[in-house]
Design a protein around this motif. Structure first.
Motif, PDB file in Angstrom:
ATOM      1  N   VAL A 116       0.840  -1.201   0.000  1.00  0.00           N
ATOM      2  CA  VAL A 116       0.000   0.000   0.000  1.00  0.00           C
ATOM      3  C   VAL A 116       0.873   1.248   0.000  1.00  0.00           C
ATOM      4  O   VAL A 116       0.632   2.202  -0.751  1.00  0.00           O
ATOM      5  CB  VAL A 116      -0.951  -0.016   1.208  1.00  0.00           C
ATOM      6  CG1 VAL A 116      -1.768   1.272   1.274  1.00  0.00           C
ATOM      7  CG2 VAL A 116      -1.870  -1.216   1.136  1.00  0.00           C
TER       8      VAL A 116
ATOM      9  N   HIS B  95       0.436   3.504  -3.303  1.00  0.00           N
ATOM     10  CA  HIS B  95      -0.372   4.718  -3.127  1.00  0.00           C
ATOM     11  C   HIS B  95       0.337   5.819  -2.337  1.00  0.00           C
ATOM     12  O   HIS B  95      -0.184   6.924  -2.225  1.00  0.00           O
ATOM     13  CB  HIS B  95      -1.693   4.376  -2.420  1.00  0.00           C
ATOM     14  CG  HIS B  95      -2.493   3.334  -3.133  1.00  0.00           C
ATOM     15  ND1 HIS B  95      -3.110   3.567  -4.353  1.00  0.00           N
ATOM     16  CD2 HIS B  95      -2.784   2.048  -2.811  1.00  0.00           C
ATOM     17  CE1 HIS B  95      -3.752   2.487  -4.747  1.00  0.00           C
ATOM     18  NE2 HIS B  95      -3.568   1.531  -3.821  1.00  0.00           N
TER      19      HIS B  95
ATOM     20  N   LEU C 210      -4.872   4.213   5.924  1.00  0.00           N
ATOM     21  CA  LEU C 210      -5.251   2.823   6.172  1.00  0.00           C
ATOM     22  C   LEU C 210      -5.061   2.465   7.639  1.00  0.00           C
ATOM     23  O   LEU C 210      -5.908   1.797   8.240  1.00  0.00           O
ATOM     24  CB  LEU C 210      -4.413   1.903   5.282  1.00  0.00           C
ATOM     25  CG  LEU C 210      -4.612   0.394   5.504  1.00  0.00           C
ATOM     26  CD1 LEU C 210      -6.053   0.003   5.215  1.00  0.00           C
ATOM     27  CD2 LEU C 210      -3.653  -0.407   4.631  1.00  0.00           C
TER      28      LEU C 210
ATOM     29  N   ALA D 176     -10.096  -0.449  -1.823  1.00  0.00           N
ATOM     30  CA  ALA D 176      -9.238  -1.573  -1.445  1.00  0.00           C
ATOM     31  C   ALA D 176      -9.932  -2.403  -0.386  1.00  0.00           C
ATOM     32  O   ALA D 176     -10.794  -1.907   0.358  1.00  0.00           O
ATOM     33  CB  ALA D 176      -7.893  -1.077  -0.936  1.00  0.00           C
TER      34      ALA D 176
END
Length: 575
Positions: A447, A451, A459, A526
């Motif tokens: 991740v 990103h 997150l 996601a």
């Protein structure tokens, strides 16, 4: 562009020698910005001989009788006035900006010393030297103390920290300087004003009212006393609250103002009707000679360079004597306003004991002082209680920050470890079950790489929020670091028949269900999946570290089984 001593353009970190040279350059620039009308050596060469000659002159004149003493006094005052004027001009010419402004205002005293010396010479060298009467011309000399008072207020104060965060660690030598509220400063100012007015009453004003001094002479005599008291009041306030950065100049100004106030008080006493002995002129001429001279020396006094900390690996550590030197400024703030109050209270007490009671103005001033002192104590107690409450709140905030993760708001590793150690101790003493869940986000590094770190932080916050809602109120959820989380169960739940392992498995299912909802990361959807490991105390001697390690091992076994089952598919992937 530079950030924290690192050149981000070239990516080069400065060497230690570069940092030392930069620190030395910063210290040199601080010294260069200091106001120094003359250097330290010149100041001492001028200061010590001049005051020594003045002291010798004062000692020698005590042996002279009558008229010769008065003529010698006039000559000394005239000589000192010439030196005073020269020093004042040097201080004005060799400064700029705000430092020149306060010197221009304070210079009214030194520059008026020559006319005062000429007037003294005319007064005591012709006619009857024992007769002194105030005329409107003497009223012009009242301008000097007024301008001196304004100059005191205009003295530049020491810089105060602006409260912005700094990257430098706190120094052990740093001392806390108290800051007072406007209410306390106002009450202290009123205390000083009333105290000085009461002192002035006992010093001179009560002797003026019943005498035959009237008209212009009376007004000028009272004005001399009040302006002297005004200078002393402003001096105390400036020393207590303004904190001028040139402490030596302020100390010399204080000595000069006190000498001038003594001179003006003696001058008023000489103007009272009655026979005056020549010995009564000693206080007046010494103050007239030394007061403006000390003020002039204050105008050329160089600022002392601040002590620079020794560079690491060079120089020597400060001596133990310097480390033990007390910091007087906080004491000055706290107790200086009470010095004139103590003197005024002593005068009031002595008068009450001698006369049996207080009357007229002293009575009203004493009542006003008592009321101000009582009000100040009430305000101080109120502010102290608020300060204690603020300190407790700040302590709680710091404790919370120390025990919780700044990104997610969950408990951090330190708090979780303490609670787990307490639970293990309770388990060994009373057999209370201990259940720990260790959670890890699958493929969290992907991740961050895909990103960015902002999405990774988002997150982590999402997982923490869902984890917090999935556990019970008494359970402790914590972020141990990175993408690792843990849960400490308080008990087995409301059903006493539920085993600790079943309670842990139920909590794990609630956590997985909470993570099932997709999450938006940088505009992409996601799916979150986490691996959970379960560990519990089984009655054998154990430790918090051992239980946490067991839960961590169980989590990795769970992660490996999922990989074997699902192949190489990611558990957090764009939708």
């Amino acid at each position: 562009m530079e950030d924290g001593g690192i050149e981000t353009r070239s990516g080069r970190t400065p060497r230690m020698d570069d940092s030392r040279r930069a620190g030395a350059a910063g210290g040199a620039s601080a010294v260069a910005t200091q106001v120094r009308p003359v250097n330290e050596r010149t100041f001492h060469v001028l200061f010590v001989p001049v005051l020594t000659l003045l002291a010798l002159s004062a000692t020698g004149q005590l042996a002279l009788p009558g008229q010769p003493r008065l003529i010698a006094q006039a000559a000394t005052v005239l000589t000192c006035s010439v030196v005073t004027t020269s020093l004042a001009i040097i201080g004005i010419v060799r400064t700029r900006g705000v430092d020149r402004r306060w010197r221009l205002l304070v210079a009214a005293g030194p520059l008026s010393s020559i006319p005062a010396a000429v007037e003294w010479t005319i007064q005591y060298s012709s006619g009857n030297p024992m007769t002194l009467q105030f005329t409107p011309i003497e009223g012009l000399f009242l301008l000097a103390p007024v301008l001196t008072t304004v100059g005191l207020i205009c003295m530049p104060a020491a810089p105060v920290a602006d409260g912005r965060p700094t990257r430098a660690p706190p120094q052990h030598a740093t001392r806390w300087t108290p800051r007072y509220s406007h209410t306390i400063i106002t009450l202290d100012s009123l205390l000083i004003v009333l105290s000085m007015l009461l002192i002035a009453w006992y010093a001179q004003l009560r002797d003026l009212t019943p005498t035959v001094v009237t008209g212009t002479s009376f007004i000028i005599a009272v004005a001399f006393i009040l302006t002297a008291a005004m200078m002393l009041v402003v001096l105390i306030l400036v020393a207590a609250f303004r904190q001028p950065h040139n402490g030596r100049a302020l100390a010399l100004l204080a000595c000069g103002i006190i000498a001038t106030a003594v001179s003006e008080t003696a001058l008023v006493r000489l103007s009272l009707p009655g026979e005056v002995d020549v010995r009564a002129t000693v206080q007046q001429w010494i103050g007239a000679a030394a007061g403006p001279l000390l003020v002039a020396f204050a105008m050329i006094a160089p600022e002392r360079a601040p002590a620079q900390p020794p560079l690491r690996g060079r120089g020597t550590a400060p001596t133990s004597r310097r480390r033990r030197r007390p910091e007087i400024r906080p004491w000055l703030h706290a107790y200086l306003p009470y010095l004139p109050l103590s003197l005024a209270a002593s005068l009031v007490l002595a008068t009450a004991v001698r006369d049996g009671a207080l009357r007229d103005l002293p009575l009203y001033l004493a009542i006003g002082l008592a009321a101000l002192v009582s009000l100040r104590q009430i305000v101080s107690v109120t502010e102290n209680r608020r300060l204690v409450a603020d300190v407790k709140l700040a302590h709680h905030r710091l404790q919370y920050q120390a025990d919780h993760d700044g990104l997610t708001g969950l408990a951090n590793r330190a708090l979780f470890t303490r609670e787990l150690e307490h639970a293990v101790a309770t388990h060994q003493d009373h057999g209370r079950p201990v259940v720990v869940l260790f959670c890890d986000i699958d493929h969290f590094k992907a991740v961050n790489d895909t990103h960015g770190h902002h999405a990774g932080d988002q997150l982590l916050r999402t997982v923490a929020a869902r984890l917090h809602t999935a556990v019970r109120q008494d359970d402790l959820a914590a972020r141990l670091g990175g993408d690792e989380f843990a849960v400490l169960l308080a008990d087995s739940g409301p059903d006493p028949d539920t085993s600790p392992r079943v309670a842990g498995e139920q909590c794990a299912r609630r956590i997985k269900a909470a993570m099932a909802k997709p999450v938006a990361l940088s505009g992409h959807t996601a799916q979150i999946q986490i691996s959970i490991g379960l560990a519990l105390a089984d009655g054998r001697p154990t430790s918090a570290e051992h239980i946490l390690h067991q839960a961590d091992t169980a989590m990795y076994h769970s992660k490996r089984r999922r990989k074997e089952k699902n192949g190489s598919s990611r558990s957090v992937h764009p939708g």
